[in-house]
Write a protein that holds these residues in place. Structure first.
Motif, PDB file in Angstrom:
ATOM      1  N   PHE A 245       7.806  -8.885  -9.442  1.00  0.00           N
ATOM      2  CA  PHE A 245       7.087  -8.536  -8.212  1.00  0.00           C
ATOM      3  C   PHE A 245       6.142  -9.659  -7.802  1.00  0.00           C
ATOM      4  CE2 PHE A 245       3.054  -7.217  -6.375  1.00  0.00           C
ATOM      5  CZ  PHE A 245       3.500  -6.810  -5.125  1.00  0.00           C
ATOM      6  N   MET A 249       6.227 -11.550  -4.310  1.00  0.00           N
ATOM      7  CA  MET A 249       5.056 -11.451  -3.434  1.00  0.00           C
ATOM      8  C   MET A 249       4.490 -12.833  -3.136  1.00  0.00           C
ATOM      9  SD  MET A 249       3.153  -9.169  -1.948  1.00  0.00           S
ATOM     10  CE  MET A 249       1.647  -9.373  -0.980  1.00  0.00           C
ATOM     11  N   PHE A 264       1.983  -9.414   7.586  1.00  0.00           N
ATOM     12  CA  PHE A 264       2.788  -9.121   6.403  1.00  0.00           C
ATOM     13  C   PHE A 264       1.906  -8.409   5.383  1.00  0.00           C
ATOM     14  CE2 PHE A 264       3.617 -10.783   2.047  1.00  0.00           C
ATOM     15  CZ  PHE A 264       4.747 -10.032   1.783  1.00  0.00           C
ATOM     16  N   THR A 265       2.281  -7.180   5.032  1.00  0.00           N
ATOM     17  CA  THR A 265       1.440  -6.374   4.149  1.00  0.00           C
ATOM     18  C   THR A 265       2.282  -5.642   3.111  1.00  0.00           C
ATOM     19  OG1 THR A 265       0.035  -5.933   6.069  1.00  0.00           O
ATOM     20  CG2 THR A 265      -0.384  -4.604   4.093  1.00  0.00           C
ATOM     21  N   VAL A 266       1.848  -5.717   1.859  1.00  0.00           N
ATOM     22  CA  VAL A 266       2.347  -4.806   0.826  1.00  0.00           C
ATOM     23  C   VAL A 266       1.160  -3.930   0.455  1.00  0.00           C
ATOM     24  CG1 VAL A 266       3.214  -4.579  -1.533  1.00  0.00           C
ATOM     25  CG2 VAL A 266       4.137  -6.350  -0.028  1.00  0.00           C
ATOM     26  N   GLY A 267       1.151  -2.722   1.019  1.00  0.00           N
ATOM     27  CA  GLY A 267      -0.007  -1.845   0.841  1.00  0.00           C
ATOM     28  C   GLY A 267       0.212  -0.805  -0.240  1.00  0.00           C
ATOM     29  N   GLN A 268       1.491  -0.584  -0.583  1.00  0.00           N
ATOM     30  CA  GLN A 268       1.800   0.463  -1.562  1.00  0.00           C
ATOM     31  C   GLN A 268       2.680  -0.099  -2.670  1.00  0.00           C
ATOM     32  OE1 GLN A 268       4.314   3.992  -0.571  1.00  0.00           O
ATOM     33  NE2 GLN A 268       2.394   5.072  -0.850  1.00  0.00           N
ATOM     34  N   LEU A 269       2.298   0.215  -3.881  1.00  0.00           N
ATOM     35  CA  LEU A 269       2.938  -0.379  -5.054  1.00  0.00           C
ATOM     36  C   LEU A 269       2.822   0.594  -6.218  1.00  0.00           C
ATOM     37  CD1 LEU A 269       3.937  -2.973  -6.548  1.00  0.00           C
ATOM     38  CD2 LEU A 269       1.554  -3.610  -6.781  1.00  0.00           C
ATOM     39  N   LEU A 270       3.949   0.894  -6.859  1.00  0.00           N
ATOM     40  CA  LEU A 270       3.930   1.793  -8.019  1.00  0.00           C
ATOM     41  C   LEU A 270       4.674   1.140  -9.166  1.00  0.00           C
ATOM     42  CD1 LEU A 270       4.739   5.090  -6.111  1.00  0.00           C
ATOM     43  CD2 LEU A 270       2.545   4.510  -7.160  1.00  0.00           C
ATOM     44  N   ARG A 286       6.293  -1.133  -0.797  1.00  0.00           N
ATOM     45  CA  ARG A 286       6.624  -1.088   0.624  1.00  0.00           C
ATOM     46  C   ARG A 286       6.168  -2.369   1.303  1.00  0.00           C
ATOM     47  NH1 ARG A 286       7.123   4.044   3.208  1.00  0.00           N
ATOM     48  NH2 ARG A 286       8.097   5.443   1.699  1.00  0.00           N
ATOM     49  N   ASP A 288       5.426  -4.040   5.024  1.00  0.00           N
ATOM     50  CA  ASP A 288       5.151  -3.760   6.442  1.00  0.00           C
ATOM     51  C   ASP A 288       5.060  -5.114   7.141  1.00  0.00           C
ATOM     52  OD1 ASP A 288       3.392  -3.496   8.833  1.00  0.00           O
ATOM     53  OD2 ASP A 288       3.242  -1.398   8.215  1.00  0.00           O
TER      54      ASP A 288
END
Lengths: 413, 413
Positions: A245, A249, A264-270, A286, A288
């Protein structure tokens, strides 16, 4: 002759009355799509419309139409409005301002004794927010034919209740409303809305002449590696999903995130299993991605998919596109009419891009479309503290009224 | 003369009997530290020890000592054992094998009519696993004086019950046990254990002569950025915590993760607010770092702290060291005794490093210390499917018995 003036107090008081439906303790609104609150909001708005001589109608997607009948009912109608649903901890203005400004504009024109050439319809689109039934924009997408109504019906909320069942409930509550078919030709569409950004506020402008909406793509990415013991598994044998990841990223940020026109956004990560001493097996996140230029957005999207797969190695990456909403430009003629009204009324105005999505995105390919923005305090929206000044609310409705007056060919030459 | 042979069946049967306490439906064991199950395990083991003429004692950290009294009680005792607590979904062998192998070895020597020069103590350390009360190794750390007993007493489990209260409960259940003070001089310490790795299995070895335990450092890192709207906040104004994390992780992986002797893992990661369209405000993650050489581990640790802070900019990073356990080498003389026993008994043996931590880490600075590993199937441990072959269990206990026989100066010259 000049267009008549709207009643700023009536508009403000009705907006505040509407905000009582679903009011939250912190001064916001919780009136999610197809909720009992939205049903109550319909009753109130329909009642105001009836008193002004408008006719309420609906369609299979539970969009609400308040029709001021024109002289030639065969002409494609002119439409203005927004939505009545809110975020769970939303504010008084997002959506509601657009519907109430449109209703105020039409009531003002009707009260001046005019009758339009064609129908003017005040619209409240079903489920713009997408917080209860995701994703949003359901009513306008169903109207525009970009999402099948069957797909929309099947979407369930967190309690397992389907959109279809709640549409049935909503329509059953209003048995006397005529049903229009899904989608019909439009002459033009205009949507007033709070800006949800700080550009107008910082420039001390009252009216934003919206040039377009930036495009948006979202993706769900799943990186699959292999789990192992943090103390024993050798580094060269690892397929560590968090390492993969980070590589993905970093590459995306270096290539895309440095350009300010791209968002460009990665706001959610599990992470799974998400234990301190276990080499992580899986990361789901995710993306965006937004840009005003569709060609750039498409290129970025292709790049994102390629980089995710290449940079995740030796892990496997799976990229699922979720939303692909093209950017759009609004109609130049309508922008000109908005600018002219603002100029004549003495409202400071400037062109702005909409960075958030709106139902107008779906109307733009169907007919000449436009949006009128007013400032909101500190750009805060989707929050109970959301606020717009009464004079800005009045100004936005007045500009819409002026533009409708021109377009309905009754008031101005 | 040769050392006597242990009773492989008795050992296996007792190990299986012990595994009934806290047995899980999937064949594993849930017998966490200071639980009712551990109290029951103490009763069973003390009963076996009493029948063999050993004396049970404890200390303020609820370590269990089963003493085979030597001729000269003033000499520092020889100690062997491990722990009786398990992970919540643990296996039958992790810890229990070491305690039962030591008990079997002592019982074998005692039954042969011998009397040792000095006391030989079978030990069961309190809370090695650290799953209920974290972090683990509490009993051996309290014994070695590396963690104050007051600090240990204050640790609470998920239900808010303190270690201190559960130690009191455990000790109250055994009012007749003499209390030793915390920590006393030792002649030597030997810990048998399953390997929890595949090195022995892959090499088809029965006995692992453990050369040392790799050092471990863990950190909690908190990256603080600023939250914002994914569609509107300009890239140059962002302080995106996930972007900062990716930069930190990539730099650490490039500098540290490429070296196979280092183990570098980020297994746990939490994003806030963790919503797809919100620029993330905060990332909290854990770093697990291991290396057999303390100098290297210390340098890596300093590097990790520096990189986290530097690479997170413009976000702020805060690095909190959690665990810093130095690597250690085990005693060369004891390794030689283990190798000699394995050779004489015909057990294939090889030197191995322990990649996991054990109580022996705390004993190594206090006295000559060693560990004897036996293989476990597929290297799987901390899992209900954990398994060791009966002949390997017997071999490990036999080697320990041989070594104790030499060290107590009674059997071999």
């Amino acid at each position: 002759m000049a267009a008549p003036s709207i009643d700023a107090d009536r508009l403000w008081n009705r907006l505040m009355r509407l905000a009582e439906i679903g009011a939250t303790p912190k001064g916001g609104v919780d009136r999610q799509a197809l909720s009992e609150g939205e049903t109550e909001a319909w009753r109130l708005v329909i009642d105001w419309a009836h008193k002004a001589g408008l006719v309420a109608q609906t369609d299979p997607a539970a969009n609400l139409f308040l029709v001021w009948e024109g002289r030639d009912r065969t002409l494609p109608p002119l439409m203005a409005g927004s939505h009545l649903d809110s975020q769970p901890t939303g504010g008084k203005f997002d959506g509601a301002f657009g519907v109430m400004a449109a209703l105020e504009a039409v009531i003002t024109l009707a009260a001046a004794g005019l009758r339009p050439e064609r129908d003017i319809i005040v619209v409240a689109w079903m489920n713009e927010e997408g917080s209860r039934f995701a994703p949003g924009m359901m009513g306008s997408e169903a109207f525009a034919g970009v999402r099948p109504i069957e797909t929309i019906h099947a979407v369930k909320d967190a309690k397992g209740i389907s959109t279809g069942a709640e549409i049935d409930r909503q329509l059953a509550a209003f048995p006397n409303l005529a049903r229009r078919p899904l989608g019909f030709p439009l002459f033009a569409y205009i949507e007033p809305h709070i800006e949800q950004h700080t550009l107008l506020e910082q420039a001390e402008m009252t009216i934003g002449i919206v040039t377009g909406i930036q495009g948006k793509k979202t993706y769900e990415v799943k990186i699959e590696g292999t789990k192992g013991h943090a103390g024993t598994l050798s580094m060269r044998d690892r397929r560590d999903a968090v390492v993969a990841f980070a590589e993905v990223m970093s590459r995306l940020q270096a290539q895309i995130g440095r350009h300010d026109h791209i968002k460009f956004t990665v706001g959610q990560l599990l992470v799974e299993p998400n234990a301190p001493s276990i080499v992580p097996e899986r990361v789901r996140f995710r993306i965006d991605l937004r840009h005003p230029d569709n060609a750039v957005l498409d290129r970025c999207g292709e790049f994102v998919e390629r980089i995710c797969i290449a940079a995740a190695k030796p892990c496997n990456a799976n990229v699922t596109p979720l939303v692909s909403a093209a950017s759009n430009d609004f109609d130049a003629g309508l922008q000109e009419l908005i600018a002219r009204s603002a100029g004549q009324r003495g409202f400071p105005a400037m062109p702005v891009l909409s960075y958030a999505g709106h139902d107008a995105r779906q109307m733009a390919p169907l007919c000449p479309s436009a949006m009128i923005f007013i400032p909101c305090r500190d750009g805060v929206s989707h929050d109970e503290s959301e606020w717009a000044e009464p004079q800005h609310v009045a100004a936005g409705a007045q500009v819409l009224c002026d533009v409708l007056a021109v377009l309905c060919r009754e008031v101005l030459p």
